[in-house]
Every structure is written in structure tokens, then in C-alpha cells.
Design an enzyme around this catalytic site. Sequence first.
Site, PDB file in Angstrom:
ATOM      1  N   LYS A 154       0.845  -1.201   0.000  1.00 11.62           N
ATOM      2  CA  LYS A 154       0.000   0.000   0.000  1.00 11.62           C
ATOM      3  C   LYS A 154       0.877   1.246   0.000  1.00 11.62           C
ATOM      4  O   LYS A 154       1.836   1.333   0.795  1.00 11.62           O
ATOM      5  CB  LYS A 154      -0.892   0.023   1.239  1.00 11.62           C
ATOM      6  CG  LYS A 154      -1.867  -1.152   1.330  1.00 11.62           C
ATOM      7  CD  LYS A 154      -3.127  -0.876   0.575  1.00 11.62           C
ATOM      8  CE  LYS A 154      -4.145  -1.989   0.794  1.00 11.62           C
ATOM      9  NZ  LYS A 154      -5.290  -1.831  -0.130  1.00 11.62           N
ATOM     10  N   ASP A 164      -0.434  -0.245  -4.457  1.00  7.96           N
ATOM     11  CA  ASP A 164      -1.854   0.118  -4.359  1.00  7.96           C
ATOM     12  C   ASP A 164      -2.009   1.441  -3.625  1.00  7.96           C
ATOM     13  O   ASP A 164      -1.756   1.532  -2.427  1.00  7.96           O
ATOM     14  CB  ASP A 164      -2.627  -0.984  -3.622  1.00  7.96           C
ATOM     15  CG  ASP A 164      -4.135  -0.732  -3.653  1.00  7.96           C
ATOM     16  OD1 ASP A 164      -4.568   0.287  -4.237  1.00  7.96           O
ATOM     17  OD2 ASP A 164      -4.873  -1.572  -3.098  1.00  7.96           O
ATOM     18  N   GLU A 200      -1.908   0.372  -8.805  1.00  5.42           N
ATOM     19  CA  GLU A 200      -3.347   0.187  -8.661  1.00  5.42           C
ATOM     20  C   GLU A 200      -4.000   1.473  -8.173  1.00  5.42           C
ATOM     21  O   GLU A 200      -3.573   2.043  -7.172  1.00  5.42           O
ATOM     22  CB  GLU A 200      -3.558  -0.948  -7.650  1.00  5.42           C
ATOM     23  CG  GLU A 200      -4.970  -1.433  -7.508  1.00  5.42           C
ATOM     24  CD  GLU A 200      -4.988  -2.698  -6.625  1.00  5.42           C
ATOM     25  OE1 GLU A 200      -4.135  -3.603  -6.825  1.00  5.42           O
ATOM     26  OE2 GLU A 200      -5.836  -2.773  -5.732  1.00  5.42           O
ATOM     27  N   ASP A 242      -9.290  -0.158  -9.413  1.00  7.78           N
ATOM     28  CA  ASP A 242      -9.903  -0.916  -8.321  1.00  7.78           C
ATOM     29  C   ASP A 242     -11.150  -0.177  -7.811  1.00  7.78           C
ATOM     30  O   ASP A 242     -12.270  -0.519  -8.164  1.00  7.78           O
ATOM     31  CB  ASP A 242      -8.867  -1.139  -7.208  1.00  7.78           C
ATOM     32  CG  ASP A 242      -9.355  -2.124  -6.161  1.00  7.78           C
ATOM     33  OD1 ASP A 242     -10.454  -2.678  -6.335  1.00  7.78           O
ATOM     34  OD2 ASP A 242      -8.650  -2.340  -5.152  1.00  7.78           O
ATOM     35  N   LYS A 274     -13.153  -7.446  -6.455  1.00 10.74           N
ATOM     36  CA  LYS A 274     -13.387  -8.023  -5.135  1.00 10.74           C
ATOM     37  C   LYS A 274     -14.798  -8.593  -5.187  1.00 10.74           C
ATOM     38  O   LYS A 274     -15.770  -7.859  -4.943  1.00 10.74           O
ATOM     39  CB  LYS A 274     -13.301  -6.939  -4.058  1.00 10.74           C
ATOM     40  CG  LYS A 274     -11.922  -6.324  -3.883  1.00 10.74           C
ATOM     41  CD  LYS A 274     -11.995  -5.174  -2.896  1.00 10.74           C
ATOM     42  CE  LYS A 274     -10.632  -4.706  -2.456  1.00 10.74           C
ATOM     43  NZ  LYS A 274      -9.790  -4.269  -3.589  1.00 10.74           N
TER      44      LYS A 274
HETATM   45 MG    MG Z   1      -6.821  -1.828  -4.258  1.00 17.97          MG
END
Ligand code: MG
Length: 348
Positions: free
Chosen positions: A158, A187, A220, A245, A269
Site C-alpha cells: 500500500k 496500491d 493500482e 480498483d 473483489k
Molecule cells: Mg486496491
Amino acid sequence: MERGVAESGILAQYLGVMAIKLCIKPYRRRFRQPLLTAHGYWQWRQGLLVRLEDRAGRVGLGEIAPIPWFGSETLAEAEAFCRGVSTPITDRPLIPDTLTATQFGLGTAFEQLQTHTPMTSVQNPQPSGLCGLLPTGEPALTAWPILWRQGTRTFKWKIGVAPVIEEIALLETLIQALPAQGRLRLDANGGLNLEEAESWLSVCDRLNASAAMATVEYLEQPLPPSQTELMRQLGQRFRTTIALDESVATVAKLETQYRQGWRGIAVVKPTITGDPNRLRQFWQHYSPQLAFSSAFETGVGRQAALALAAEYTQQVAPLPPLALGFGTLGWFDDDWDTLTPAQLWDNL
Ligand SMILES: [Mg+2]
């Protein structure tokens, strides 16, 4: 007249046989260490398990695991919907498109009843087919070797949390430390501005030019969902792949982006995307390159999401195959990951 009475009698009998009982159990579990993202700290994962049972004793288990800051409904909205469903259920309830996590949880539970296949243990993918989540910031530097020894080759880290200069310096250290076969997903959770995204992409392009080093697989969601068109333009200016995303958090948003021409990677997801059947129809229509990913659901949602990912891989084989973003076991302060879905239901 007599015939009509007989027919309605048969219908009533049929519905009686089909009458389905719905039970729900809320859950709450604590991250062993709060997960730090561009949205702040995430300490508690809350959701609902749902259980359907028909008169024949067949059972369908499902999980509603909303992430409101990601575009799904809130837990309260999901729970209110479930409590409003009158039981016994004689017809599959119509779930509004605003309740995407509920569509998934109830949808996958109904599919188990309809196909007469109870939720069994889907084999967990091998570590080499999974993307392992690294802790945010500097702890990533000491965390990756443990996952690497277990077979993980793709990692997620992240970003967009600390100042860009600090994070880019850490990225350079991390990429140099990783073996050359390693792959890293960055991300940003939509937490960068355009200038910052350009800095990241320049550095990624430079690092990726060296074959001797690990690869930045993609960046991302660098920008917020309102700036998807800018991300498409960035994708044309830099070599490093961009994945969407948050911009494609629901199947409706996926459809919109593909209708508008997005052909890069999309992260899915399943737990919060919506109705599983609509997702199938989407991938059958577009043959998109999808990176399936966990939403920190329990084993119940995980099994259903992994089963969908396996169906996708069978039907649409992207090249090269993308590691599944389900390297998220062991992030909670409990033993739930060791239980089967049925055991978890019983223990709640
Ligand atoms: Mg993500």
C-alpha cells in the site's frame, strides 16, 4: 373451477416444499495489526453470515462483507434488508443494485441451494498463485522474505500514506532487495494527485527497464474514482500498467468503464462487486483481464469468491495469469481461518 383449485393447491404445495428459512449472524473481528491504507486505519472487520435452509434440509451459506468507503452499502443497510425479507422465502428476493455486498452474499447462498451443492472447502491456491499483502511502509522490507520462503512471488504494498519522496525511496530499496522473479503491485487506494502519480510512474518505468530487478506489475488506482479518464491517459503516457480498483468497485461500474473503453487490468473483489451472475455475464461478454482480490472476508465469502475466480480462469484465461489477491490469511486476531464455513457458522 375444480381444476383451478387443484392447480393452486399444487402451486402452494410446491412453494411449501421450496419454503426457505433465512438466518443471519453478524460478526466482528479485529485485525492483528490495524491495516493502514490511504483511507486511514482499519481495525475491525464487520459483516454478516447468512444461512438459507429449505424444507429438504439443503443449506446455502453466504457472507455479506460490505466496505462502505469502497463503494458498497453499509453493514446497517445490509442487515436492515435481510431483516426485512419475510420468511419463509418462497421466491428469490429482488435486491437493489445499491446493496452489492448483499447481492453477493445472498446470491451465492441461493446458488448453493439451486445447484444442490453445499459449500465445501475450495482448495486454497498455492502461495505461488497468490499475491501476498505486505505491511504498509518500512515493515514491508522485513516482511517479504518470510512470505518468499513460503513460496509467494507476487506482493502487494500500500502506498499514498507517507510523503511521496519517502515512499519512493522505500520502493527502490524494496525492489532491489526482491529477487528478479519477484513481482510487486503498488496500491494507492486513490490517494495520489496527478503530479504524484506521474512521479510514481516515472520511477516504476525506470525500475522496470532493468531486467535484473523485480518487476512492478502494476500501479493500482493511483487517482480517485472521479478521475478515471485521467488514469486512462496516464496509462498511455507510461509503460507501467495501471489497474483500476475503486473505480470498478461494483459490476455496474465495471460495465460502465468497459463500455467507455477501459481495457487495462481491473481488480475485482467479488464479495462487494454485486450479483455473481451479472459478474459472469460481464466477463463472458468482454473477456477482461481481471485480478481477483479479497475484501478481508471470512472463509465463507472467501470460498465463494475463490470459486468464482476459478470459473473465470477456466472461461477466460488471461495471459500472463495474474496472481490472486487472496494472500490475506492470518491478518486477524482469531482462529477463524482454520475453520470450515459450517464450523464458523456454528461457532458464531
Ligand atoms: Mg486496491
